[in-house]
Structure formats: C-alpha cells, structure tokens
Design an enzyme around this catalytic site. Structure first.
Site, short mmCIF file in Angstrom:
data_model
loop_
_atom_site.label_atom_id
_atom_site.label_comp_id
_atom_site.label_asym_id
_atom_site.label_seq_id
_atom_site.Cartn_x
_atom_site.Cartn_y
_atom_site.Cartn_z
N ARG A 123 30.30 127.46 -49.44
CA ARG A 123 30.43 128.04 -48.09
C ARG A 123 29.46 129.21 -47.85
O ARG A 123 29.69 130.05 -46.98
CB ARG A 123 31.86 128.48 -47.79
CG ARG A 123 32.84 127.33 -47.89
CD ARG A 123 34.03 127.51 -47.00
NE ARG A 123 34.76 126.27 -46.92
CZ ARG A 123 35.71 125.90 -47.76
NH1 ARG A 123 36.06 126.70 -48.75
NH2 ARG A 123 36.32 124.75 -47.62
N LYS A 145 15.73 129.77 -39.81
CA LYS A 145 15.95 128.36 -39.52
C LYS A 145 15.93 127.58 -40.84
O LYS A 145 15.02 127.77 -41.65
CB LYS A 145 14.86 127.80 -38.60
CG LYS A 145 15.07 128.12 -37.15
CD LYS A 145 14.10 127.34 -36.29
CE LYS A 145 14.29 127.69 -34.82
NZ LYS A 145 13.27 127.06 -33.97
N GLU A 187 -0.69 128.13 -36.75
CA GLU A 187 0.50 128.92 -36.40
C GLU A 187 0.12 130.38 -36.15
O GLU A 187 0.70 131.04 -35.30
CB GLU A 187 1.55 128.84 -37.51
CG GLU A 187 2.17 127.46 -37.73
CD GLU A 187 3.19 127.05 -36.65
OE1 GLU A 187 3.52 127.87 -35.77
OE2 GLU A 187 3.64 125.89 -36.70
N LYS A 229 7.08 137.68 -35.09
CA LYS A 229 8.23 136.79 -35.29
C LYS A 229 9.52 137.59 -35.32
O LYS A 229 10.53 137.21 -34.72
CB LYS A 229 8.05 135.98 -36.59
CG LYS A 229 9.22 135.08 -36.90
CD LYS A 229 8.89 133.63 -36.77
CE LYS A 229 10.13 132.77 -36.83
NZ LYS A 229 9.90 131.50 -37.48
N GLU A 239 17.77 130.94 -30.66
CA GLU A 239 16.94 130.19 -29.73
C GLU A 239 17.66 129.81 -28.44
O GLU A 239 17.66 128.65 -28.01
CB GLU A 239 16.37 128.94 -30.42
CG GLU A 239 15.13 128.41 -29.71
CD GLU A 239 14.34 127.41 -30.54
OE1 GLU A 239 13.88 127.78 -31.64
OE2 GLU A 239 14.20 126.27 -30.09
N ARG A 243 13.15 132.80 -27.98
CA ARG A 243 12.60 132.23 -29.21
C ARG A 243 11.84 130.94 -28.95
O ARG A 243 11.00 130.53 -29.76
CB ARG A 243 13.72 132.03 -30.24
CG ARG A 243 13.20 131.63 -31.61
CD ARG A 243 14.22 131.78 -32.72
NE ARG A 243 13.69 131.32 -33.99
CZ ARG A 243 14.24 131.54 -35.16
NH1 ARG A 243 15.36 132.23 -35.23
NH2 ARG A 243 13.70 131.09 -36.27
N ASN A 247 7.62 127.95 -29.86
CA ASN A 247 7.33 126.51 -29.85
C ASN A 247 6.06 126.20 -29.06
O ASN A 247 5.79 125.03 -28.77
CB ASN A 247 8.51 125.74 -29.25
CG ASN A 247 9.75 125.88 -30.10
OD1 ASN A 247 9.66 125.96 -31.32
ND2 ASN A 247 10.91 125.94 -29.46
N HIS A 250 4.11 123.17 -29.83
CA HIS A 250 4.92 122.33 -30.71
C HIS A 250 5.51 121.11 -30.00
O HIS A 250 5.80 120.11 -30.66
CB HIS A 250 6.05 123.14 -31.34
CG HIS A 250 5.57 124.05 -32.45
ND1 HIS A 250 4.62 125.02 -32.24
CD2 HIS A 250 5.89 124.12 -33.76
CE1 HIS A 250 4.39 125.66 -33.39
NE2 HIS A 250 5.14 125.12 -34.33
N HIS A 254 4.59 118.09 -31.97
CA HIS A 254 5.56 117.30 -32.74
C HIS A 254 5.44 115.81 -32.41
O HIS A 254 5.56 114.96 -33.30
CB HIS A 254 6.99 117.76 -32.44
CG HIS A 254 7.42 118.93 -33.26
ND1 HIS A 254 8.39 119.81 -32.84
CD2 HIS A 254 7.01 119.37 -34.47
CE1 HIS A 254 8.55 120.75 -33.76
NE2 HIS A 254 7.72 120.50 -34.76
N HIS A 266 1.41 119.28 -40.06
CA HIS A 266 2.05 120.00 -38.96
C HIS A 266 1.11 120.90 -38.15
O HIS A 266 1.00 120.77 -36.93
CB HIS A 266 3.22 120.80 -39.52
CG HIS A 266 3.95 121.59 -38.48
ND1 HIS A 266 4.75 121.00 -37.53
CD2 HIS A 266 3.97 122.92 -38.21
CE1 HIS A 266 5.25 121.94 -36.74
NE2 HIS A 266 4.78 123.11 -37.13
N1 GLY Z 1 9.18 128.02 -36.07
C1 GLY Z 1 9.76 128.47 -34.87
C2 GLY Z 1 10.96 129.31 -35.05
O1 GLY Z 1 11.26 129.73 -36.15
O2 GLY Z 1 11.65 129.56 -34.09
#
Ligand code: GLY
Length: 361
Positions: A123, A145, A187, A229, A239, A243, A247, A250, A254, A266
């Site tokens: 957990r 993430k 990036e 960031k 997000e 946030r 993207n 992206h 993607h 990527h």
């Molecule tokens: N890679 C985008 C984010 O972490 O929100």
C-alpha cells in the site's frame, strides 16, 4: 563544478532535486542523512544496471545503507503489469517491508515502473529517483507520474506518487546514445517554447556547449527544466488544468509515435508534434507564422525531425488522437502556441486545419 539543489514544494510531499556532476557517488551519504528507508531495492534495467548499478550500490554501502539490485529487461515492452507482479514478488521473497524503499535507476521506463511499484507495494513505500536519460532528468523523474502500458495504449494504468528525492548526475549522459540525448533535447525545447522564451533563446545561443555536454551549460539547462516543471506541478499536481501545458507537442506527437509502431522514439515524435501543433496554431489564427519558423530553426539546430513521416496515414493519426487518454468525452485538447513561451489550451480547433496539418500539407 558545483551542484545545484532545488525544491519541489508540495507541502508534506515536498522533495529536493540535486543536479550536477559526481552526484551518483554522493547518493549513499544523502540517503543516510535523509533516513527515508532502512534498505533500498535498486530497480533498474539490464543495460543501466550493468553500467551504473555497481557505482550506486557502492555509494550506499560506503554510507552504511543496505541495498539489493533488481533488474528487468530494458525497453518499453517491459512496461506492463507482469513486470510489476514479478518485481513485487521478488521484493516479497527478499523480505522487503514498509520500512524499506525503492531507488529507480534508469530512464523513463524504469522511473515509471519503480514509482508505480512503490505506490502499491504494501500500500505504498517510499522511493527516490536517479534518472539516467536526459528525458527522465528533465521531465519524467519529477512530478510523480507513474504507470505502465496496456495493449490498448501507453500509461493507461498508473498513479500520482511523488518521490522523496531526485538525484541527477549529468556525468551519466556521456554514455547515453546520441539519439536518446536528442530525444531529451526535444523535451528541453518544449519548456522554452511553451513557458520560457528567454530559455528558448538561451538554448539557441548555447547549442555547441550543450551538445558537447559541458557541465557549465548542461547543469543550468537541466536545472531550468526542473524549476519550470516544479513550478507547474506545485500549482497543478494532478493535471486538472495548468499541468496540461507540459503536453505541448505531445498530443500529435503521441499519435505519430503510435502510428510509427513505436519505432520513432518519444522525443523525436514530440519534436514533430511541436512543429505540427505550431502549424495548427497558425492555421487557426492563434499564432504568427514566425512562431513556426523560430521553432523549426531551433529543432533543426538540435538535429530533431520536424515532418510527419511520409506515408503516415492521416486517418490512423486521427484514430490515435481520439484514443489518447488526454481526450475527454471525445474532445481532443491541444496546447497551441500563441508565441514562443506562451501557450493556450483548447479543444476548439478547425477540423479541416487539423486534417491539413496531419496530412503534412
Ligand atoms: N510529462 C508531463 C508531465 O509530467 O505532466
């Protein structure tokens, strides 16, 4: 060359990011002081584990911190639930309990897998990030993430789970294949193009030193990305809104990555996606053509691709756009540049303009 430290401010989930040369040799001492866990499972892939596993284990051992190195096969195909099950069983067999922690040693796949495992094993146990690819150092190791892929799409299962610390050693970039370094640079350019126009200009002015991996350029470059960031994540950890600006490039990127059968790595797909979405912004009357020109110039300076590959099926790209997990209720959200360093998030784009951009017209 000194080291730099910044803080991701998330209340009781705040954590430091250490950036510089020689950081890897100091991880043991830092973990001994921080007292995050009594023992660490160092999770890595076979390639990175062979390159850096011993060095990290030595650093921990010299500081009196116990660890065990656990590796899995490198590459995106490992990023699925079976790997999580196998790693969790290994931890259980070796008696890892809630007083223990994990250390992610590797690129984005390792970081995402380790973070996800840490978030669900017993957990939730603490973990720290030691990113070894440029992409992971400037993006995926910061912000919490985590996740794995499903046959239906990338990162469809995951959690938001913040690390306790991030250790970024710029020396490891010396062994990174050049295509992967450039993928990370996409990036890096993303931050400048979407949030920080001065940084965008700085990237153009310091290209030679950056490509030569000079610490005097690489350390401040990574630091700026992590600062930006952290600034975004501090305001919108899960997000809900802001946030999404991370993207930039992206959404179409993607789709291009998926349509290539993941042959295109990527960051290279993101470079193509940034150019495409800038073209879209111009066609929608949101940006001046000069924005595309500036972006294309910097992408070219870093030998990044800018065109959707010839023969890539527009209808297939449309399908991947619809299937993206960032699509909500069938609405596809785009991060459109208004100028370099300034973006707008919208689902209001002209269909014909999108088709023309996807067809490369
Ligand atoms: N890679 C985008 C984010 O972490 O929100």
């Amino acid at each position: 060359m000194g080291q730099e430290k910044i803080q991701v401010g998330l209340g009781e989930r705040s954590y430091p990011i250490t950036i510089g040369t020689g950081v890897m040799d100091q991880i043991g001492a830092a973990l001994q002081t921080a007292k995050i866990a009594k023992r660490y499972g160092i999770i890595s892939d076979d390639r990175v584990g062979a390159l850096h596993g011993e060095q990290v284990q030595r650093s921990l051992e010299q500081a009196g911190v116990n660890s065990e190195l656990i590796v899995f096969a490198h590459g995106e195909p490992s990023k699925h639930l079976q790997t999580i099950g196998t790693l969790a069983s290994t931890l259980a067999e070796r008696g890892f309990d809630r007083g223990d922690g994990l250390l992610a040693l590797g690129g984005g796949v390792v970081g995402d897998i380790t973070g996800f495992l840490a978030s669900i094993y017993m957990r939730g146990i603490p973990f720290v990030q030691v990113p070894t690819s440029l992409l992971a150092q400037v993006d995926s190791s910061v912000g919490g993430k985590t996740g794995v892929d499903l046959p239906q799409g990338k990162n469809l299962i995951g959690t938001f789970y913040q690390p306790k610390a991030v250790f970024i050693d710029t020396d490891v970039l010396k062994t990174l294949p050049s295509e992967e370094f450039l993928s990370g640079m996409a990036e890096v350019i993303k931050y400048g193009a979407s949030i920080d126009a001065d940084f965008f200009t700085w990237l153009g002015a310091n290209r030679a030193a950056i490509l030569a991996l000079e610490p005097a350029a690489i350390v401040p470059m990574i630091r700026r990305c992590c600062e930006l960031k952290a600034w975004v994540v501090e305001q919108d950890e899960r997000e809900g809104g802001l946030r999404r600006i991370l993207n930039f490039g992206h959404t179409i990127g993607h789709a291009v990555e998926a349509a290539s059968g993941y042959q295109l790595i990527h960051g290279l797909a993101v470079a193509i996606g940034m150019r495409a979405v800038a073209e879209l912004a111009v066609r929608c009357g949101v940006a001046d053509p000069q924005v595309v020109a500036q972006l294309v110039e910097l992408l070219r300076q870093y030998q990044l691709p800018i065109d959707i590959p010839a023969g890539m099926d527009c209808a297939a790209l449309r399908r991947y756009l619809q299937a993206d997990k960032k699509t909500i209720g069938g609405r596809i959200f785009f991060v459109l540049p208004e100028a370099i360093g300034k973006v707008r998030i919208t689902d209001q784009v002209d269909d014909a303009a999108l088709d023309a951009v996807l067809a490369g017209n």
